[in-house]
Design a protein around this motif. Structure first.
Motif, PDB file in Angstrom:
ATOM      1  N   LEU A  44       0.826  -1.208   0.000  1.00  8.82           N
ATOM      2  CA  LEU A  44       0.000   0.000   0.000  1.00  8.82           C
ATOM      3  C   LEU A  44       0.862   1.260   0.000  1.00  8.82           C
ATOM      4  O   LEU A  44       0.506   2.267  -0.629  1.00  8.82           O
ATOM      5  CB  LEU A  44      -0.941  -0.003   1.205  1.00  8.82           C
ATOM      6  N   THR A  45       2.008   1.198   0.687  1.00  6.93           N
ATOM      7  CA  THR A  45       2.929   2.339   0.675  1.00  6.93           C
ATOM      8  C   THR A  45       3.475   2.575  -0.723  1.00  6.93           C
ATOM      9  O   THR A  45       3.561   3.716  -1.197  1.00  6.93           O
ATOM     10  CB  THR A  45       4.077   2.105   1.660  1.00  6.93           C
ATOM     11  N   LEU A  46       3.819   1.494  -1.428  1.00  9.05           N
ATOM     12  CA  LEU A  46       4.285   1.618  -2.808  1.00  9.05           C
ATOM     13  C   LEU A  46       3.190   2.215  -3.697  1.00  9.05           C
ATOM     14  O   LEU A  46       3.467   3.061  -4.554  1.00  9.05           O
ATOM     15  CB  LEU A  46       4.717   0.257  -3.341  1.00  9.05           C
ATOM     16  N   CYS A  47       1.954   1.781  -3.502  1.00 17.19           N
ATOM     17  CA  CYS A  47       0.840   2.328  -4.286  1.00 17.19           C
ATOM     18  C   CYS A  47       0.683   3.818  -4.033  1.00 17.19           C
ATOM     19  O   CYS A  47       0.454   4.602  -4.968  1.00 17.19           O
ATOM     20  CB  CYS A  47      -0.456   1.592  -3.955  1.00 17.19           C
ATOM     21  N   LEU A  48       0.816   4.228  -2.758  1.00 20.50           N
ATOM     22  CA  LEU A  48       0.688   5.647  -2.428  1.00 20.50           C
ATOM     23  C   LEU A  48       1.820   6.451  -3.056  1.00 20.50           C
ATOM     24  O   LEU A  48       1.590   7.542  -3.602  1.00 20.50           O
ATOM     25  CB  LEU A  48       0.682   5.826  -0.911  1.00 20.50           C
TER      26      LEU A  48
END
Length: 313
Positions: A44-48
């Motif tokens: 999710l951090t990578l997506c953000l």
């Protein structure tokens, strides 16, 4: 005297209690859940990070510290416009006027550059447009050239194109029907959006567009494991607005396979494939298009001669 019998203690004697044994299966489940939670949070951090920084996949600005001395030998005026809330100009542009007696002295090109480099990369095209006898106004988006240092994105660049239009029509008092947007790269999307919003625009020129950028982001290996289609918002749409736009269009392709948006663009349109080293064909195509759709509407109205009344006898 007999001694009293001591009362028995209520405390229970300590027993040899066995320690509770933790099930190995429970430990494995706890470790697995921890690892899964860490992976999900990392993903999710990578997506953000992709969502916030995706402009870097499709936009490649270059900063410049000084303006050129001339535009291929042609003098120009350095313009600072587009003030923010503090009245500080955010955009830097070049006004390249035509000679008063030039062929298209009443027409002005609003040049909307592509997403790579800065305006200095477009000097050859600007010089060619000026040599046709056109007024040319070109500018750097915020984040490019000498304009304000900020991260470029579709929203900011659309706002910058609107600011350039307002500068021409308000500050320079150029009639809207004398301004022709010319878009190249992602600037083709911005030019098309202007023409779609302002039906008074007489014509539109698109040169080697690079818009509808989702496939470009999907091909980038940095986003291979991410749901790029769901997260991507730097679209710069072109095919859809072109399919319904009735403004006369000159569509210039720099390859043997024209952009798909050219095939579905609404009429009236002229599509030209420009091979390498095709300056003469480029000039001929622009001249033919301007003569057909622009020159007549921009030429000064002829003076109407009212016959004198016949003398009375």
């Amino acid at each position: 005297m007999p001694r009293p019998t001591p009362k028995p203690s209520k405390r229970t004697p300590p027993t040899n209690a066995q320690p509770e044994v933790v099930s190995p299966l429970w430990l494995l489940k706890a470790i697995a859940l921890t690892i899964i939670a860490a992976l999900v949070c990392g993903y999710l951090t990578l997506c953000l990070l992709f969502y916030q920084g995706q402009w870097q996949f499709v936009l490649h600005p270059t900063r410049t510290s000084a303006a050129p001395v001339s535009i291929a030998g042609t003098p120009y005026e350095l313009i600072r416009f587009g003030p923010d809330e503090s009245a500080t100009p955010q955009l830097t542009g070049w006004w390249i006027p035509s000679s008063p007696n030039a062929r298209y002295a009443h027409a002005t090109i609003l040049f909307l550059a592509g997403a790579d480099g800065s305006l200095t990369n477009s000097i050859p095209t600007l010089a060619s447009l000026h040599n046709l006898g056109l007024n040319v106004f070109a500018f750097d988006y915020r984040g490019y050239g000498q304009s304000a240092a900020t991260r470029p994105n579709q929203q900011n660049m659309t706002h910058d194109a609107d600011s350039a239009w307002q500068y021409l029509t308000n500050s320079r008092a150029i009639p809207a029907q004398q301004i022709i947007p010319y878009g190249t790269g992602v600037g083709a999307s911005l030019a098309t959006q202007l023409a779609a919003n302002l039906t008074v625009i007489p014509a539109l020129i698109l040169d080697a567009p690079r818009a509808d950028l989702l496939p470009v982001a999907q091909r980038d290996p940095r986003g291979r494991l991410l749901p790029v289609r769901l997260l991507f918002h730097e679209q710069f749409p072109l095919a859809t607005p072109l399919s319904t736009l009735r403004t006369p269009k000159l569509l210039l392709s720099r390859s043997s396979s024209p952009d798909q948006s050219f095939r579905t663009a609404a009429d009236p349109k002229q599509t030209v494939e420009l091979p390498t080293d095709s300056d003469s064909l480029y000039t001929q195509s622009l001249t033919r298009f301007l003569d057909q759709y622009v020159a007549q509407s921009l030429s000064p109205e002829p003076t109407q001669l009212v016959p004198s009344p016949a003398p009375t006898h």
